[in-house]
Enzyme design. Structure first.
Site, short mmCIF file in Angstrom:
data_model
loop_
_atom_site.label_atom_id
_atom_site.label_comp_id
_atom_site.label_asym_id
_atom_site.label_seq_id
_atom_site.Cartn_x
_atom_site.Cartn_y
_atom_site.Cartn_z
N ASN A 1 -7.34 -2.14 -6.47
CA ASN A 1 -7.88 -3.33 -6.91
C ASN A 1 -7.38 -3.73 -8.42
O ASN A 1 -7.86 -3.21 -9.03
CB ASN A 1 -8.86 -3.82 -6.48
CG ASN A 1 -9.16 -3.41 -5.05
OD1 ASN A 1 -8.37 -3.80 -3.97
ND2 ASN A 1 -10.40 -2.88 -4.64
N LYS B 1 0.88 -1.43 0.15
CA LYS B 1 -0.03 -0.56 -0.15
C LYS B 1 0.71 1.53 -0.09
O LYS B 1 0.46 2.65 -0.24
CB LYS B 1 -1.11 -0.13 0.70
CG LYS B 1 -1.39 -1.53 1.47
CD LYS B 1 -3.11 -1.42 0.06
CE LYS B 1 -3.53 -2.83 0.03
NZ LYS B 1 -4.00 -3.06 -1.52
N ARG C 1 -8.03 -6.51 -9.88
CA ARG C 1 -8.92 -8.12 -10.41
C ARG C 1 -10.28 -6.94 -10.88
O ARG C 1 -10.63 -6.05 -10.59
CB ARG C 1 -9.04 -8.66 -9.10
CG ARG C 1 -9.64 -7.80 -8.33
CD ARG C 1 -10.05 -8.41 -6.97
NE ARG C 1 -11.01 -8.23 -6.32
CZ ARG C 1 -10.31 -7.11 -4.69
NH1 ARG C 1 -8.97 -6.82 -4.45
NH2 ARG C 1 -12.00 -6.21 -4.70
N HIS D 1 -15.97 -3.71 7.20
CA HIS D 1 -15.28 -3.53 5.07
C HIS D 1 -15.92 -4.67 4.28
O HIS D 1 -15.22 -5.30 3.26
CB HIS D 1 -13.65 -4.03 5.56
CG HIS D 1 -13.70 -2.49 6.44
ND1 HIS D 1 -12.83 -1.73 6.17
CD2 HIS D 1 -13.18 -3.14 7.73
CE1 HIS D 1 -12.70 -1.08 6.73
NE2 HIS D 1 -12.07 -1.50 8.47
C1 MV4 Z 1 -9.38 5.47 5.33
C2 MV4 Z 1 -10.44 6.31 5.64
C3 MV4 Z 1 -10.39 7.34 6.45
N1 MV4 Z 1 -9.03 8.56 6.37
N2 MV4 Z 1 -8.60 6.51 5.22
C4 MV4 Z 1 -10.52 1.26 5.36
C5 MV4 Z 1 -10.41 -0.39 4.15
C6 MV4 Z 1 -9.52 0.91 3.14
N3 MV4 Z 1 -9.44 0.22 1.92
C7 MV4 Z 1 -9.08 2.26 3.92
N4 MV4 Z 1 -10.34 2.00 4.80
C8 MV4 Z 1 -10.63 3.27 5.61
N5 MV4 Z 1 -9.31 4.41 4.76
C9 MV4 Z 1 -8.20 7.69 6.05
N6 MV4 Z 1 -7.38 8.53 5.70
C10 MV4 Z 1 -11.45 4.91 6.57
C11 MV4 Z 1 -11.20 3.85 5.47
C12 MV4 Z 1 -12.77 3.10 6.18
C13 MV4 Z 1 -13.66 2.66 4.83
C14 MV4 Z 1 -13.07 3.22 3.94
C15 MV4 Z 1 -13.90 2.37 2.75
C16 MV4 Z 1 -15.01 1.71 2.38
C17 MV4 Z 1 -15.28 1.75 3.95
C18 MV4 Z 1 -14.50 2.06 5.40
C19 MV4 Z 1 -15.17 1.61 6.50
C20 MV4 Z 1 -14.08 2.05 7.42
C21 MV4 Z 1 -13.31 2.77 7.18
#
Ligand code: MV4
Length: 447
Positions: A289, A116, A291, A235
């Site tokens: 992603n 990442k 895929r 998630h």
């Molecule tokens: C974050 C965020 C808030 N601020 N990054 C969760 C999964 C991963 N792909 C990245 N995620 C998050 N990153 C920052 N800087 C909040 C999340 C997050 C989230 C992101 C996408 C879809 C659902 C989520 C649920 C909780 C937290």
């Protein structure tokens, strides 16, 4: 074009890929575990090879068995679907070494996006807007304090080897920072064998918007618009919709154009999804992603383009069937993931489906690998199907979705259908007014 494709997956996505192969006149081989001898993908394929016992690591994740199945059947390409080996760089490399085409990007591109920190550095270099934060890994507490003070609290600590929500810690103030950094790093080391972590500004109420991209294998890139997948719990996506209710055509063209150019400059080949958090009119890259995704059918519904056909064409060296200017967005589509789970607690509900009846009519698509009398094995994820609804606009799509959910019958097990029946009657959902935390708050209130 390929003569024979081996599908290294199961369930609805194995069927989805099978259908595309049949339409293109390509022979199909599926692999399966002993638990899946009665599965639909096994019944519909031209050939099938049993590759091992039920646990995924011994069957669907067993690279040597899958390569052997290719050699035995003479398959010249492998479609990995999603999950399992779809983002395994070593698998892509091993297939290449055997002169078998991996239907997906190069092992090197998978590797970059799997790390990442490297993914974010690459995105930034390619001109994609990223979340403000550390430029690479952070090990030192003093450095962490300096960066956090600069970007402002709250901040989030993420594991470089994580992704999809694994290995994240939020620090609301400087008082939380030391413990957050320490635990995130220790947990990452234990879970992934890589303790590298990085810091970002924590966005409090974003939407999750992802852009569907394709590299054509000749250095060109296109985008197929976005999907809004903000409706999620722990998630796990509930599904998605396209276009996002939060974007206008101008914002779509701007972020899409940035992504398409980045994909071209990267020399990326095949399907990809560039994930963003979207807040206050700004996009912030989080991950890519490499895929095909579970929600790809909503993009297919509004563009009319079969994305698996495109994957196969690109992997075989034939390029995309469309140019950017040919990709038009028509109407609105919503997908609901139908899981064999309790709709309140989300605990898995395997067992025999005594009755399975799918909705039909204009604008309805059901992608599923199950049938009446099918016994869901307990070994794999709980997705049993997807309902995808298309309408000329979001209001028509929602009306049609409500009707389709009423027609859907899955007896014998618990499913997430009742949850979606509740959601289509909710005012926030009707208005498209939801962020990534909306569903969890809604479920907490309902208890
Ligand atoms: C974050 C965020 C808030 N601020 N990054 C969760 C999964 C991963 N792909 C990245 N995620 C998050 N990153 C920052 N800087 C909040 C999340 C997050 C989230 C992101 C996408 C879809 C659902 C989520 C649920 C909780 C937290």
């Amino acid at each position: 074009m390929f003569q024979k494709i081996l599908i290294a997956n199961r369930g609805e996505i194995a069927l989805r890929v099978l259908r595309a192969c049949k339409e293109l006149g390509i022979q199909t081989v599926v692999v399966h575990s002993t638990a899946d001898a009665d599965a639909m993908h096994v019944r519909l394929a031209d050939e099938s090879v049993c590759i091992g016992p039920p646990p995924s690591r011994d069957s669907y994740l067993n690279i040597h068995q899958i390569v052997a199945a290719c050699e035995i059947t003479g398959a010249d390409a492998v479609h990995p679907g999603y999950g399992f080996l779809s983002e395994n760089a070593k698998f892509a490399d091993i297939l290449a070494a055997h002169n078998i085409t991996f239907i997906g990007p190069s092992g090197d591109h998978i590797r970059i996006m799997g790390d990442k920190i490297e993914a974010k550095r690459t995105a930034k270099r390619l001109g994609i807007p990223v979340v403000p934060g550390s430029d690479g890994a952070v090990t030192d507490q003093k450095e962490a304090r300096r960066i956090a003070a600069e970007i402002g609290y709250p901040v989030i600590i993420k594991a470089s080897a994580g992704g999809g929500g694994r290995g994240m810690k939020v620090a609301l103030t400087e008082a939380d920072l030391e413990v957050a950094l320490q635990t995130a790093s220790t947990e990452a080391g234990a879970a992934f064998g890589d303790d590298a972590v990085y810091i970002e500004k924590y966005l409090e109420k974003p939407r999750h918007i992802e852009v569907q991209v394709f590299g054509d294998g000749f250095g060109r890139g296109v985008h197929f618009g976005e999907r809004d997948c903000s409706l999620q719990r722990r998630h796990q996506k509930g599904g998605g919709e396209a276009p996002s209710p939060a974007l206008n055509a101008e914002e779509r063209a701007r972020i899409g154009g940035i992504c398409a150019k980045a994909i071209a400059d990267l020399g990326y080949s095949g399907a990809g999804t560039i994930e963003f958090l979207y807040e206050n009119g700004e996009f912030y890259f989080i991950e890519m992603n490499t895929r095909l995704q579970v929600e790809h059918p909503v993009t297919e519904a509004i563009t009319g383009i079969d994305l698996v056909h495109e994957q196969i064409r690109v992997a075989s060296g034939g390029g995309l069937s469309v140019k950017q200017e040919d990709i038009k967005f028509n109407g609105h589509a919503i997908e609901c993931r139908i899981n064999a789970e309790d709709p309140r607690t989300f605990t898995p509900s395997p067992g025999t489906i005594t009755h399975f009846h799918t909705p039909g009519g204009l604008g309805i698509r059901v992608d599923s690998g199950v049938y009446s009398g099918y016994k869901i094995p307990p070994y794999y994820d709980s997705l049993i199907g997807k309902l995808i609804v298309h309408g000329r606009n979001r209001v028509e799509c929602m009306m049609r979705l409500r009707r389709a959910l009423d027609e859907f019958v899955v007896d014998g097990i618990k499913t997430t259908l009742p949850l979606f029946r509740d959601l289509v009657g909710n005012a926030d959902i009707a208005n498209g007014d939801y962020d990534i935390h909306w569903l969890e708050k809604y479920l907490a209130k309902e208890e």
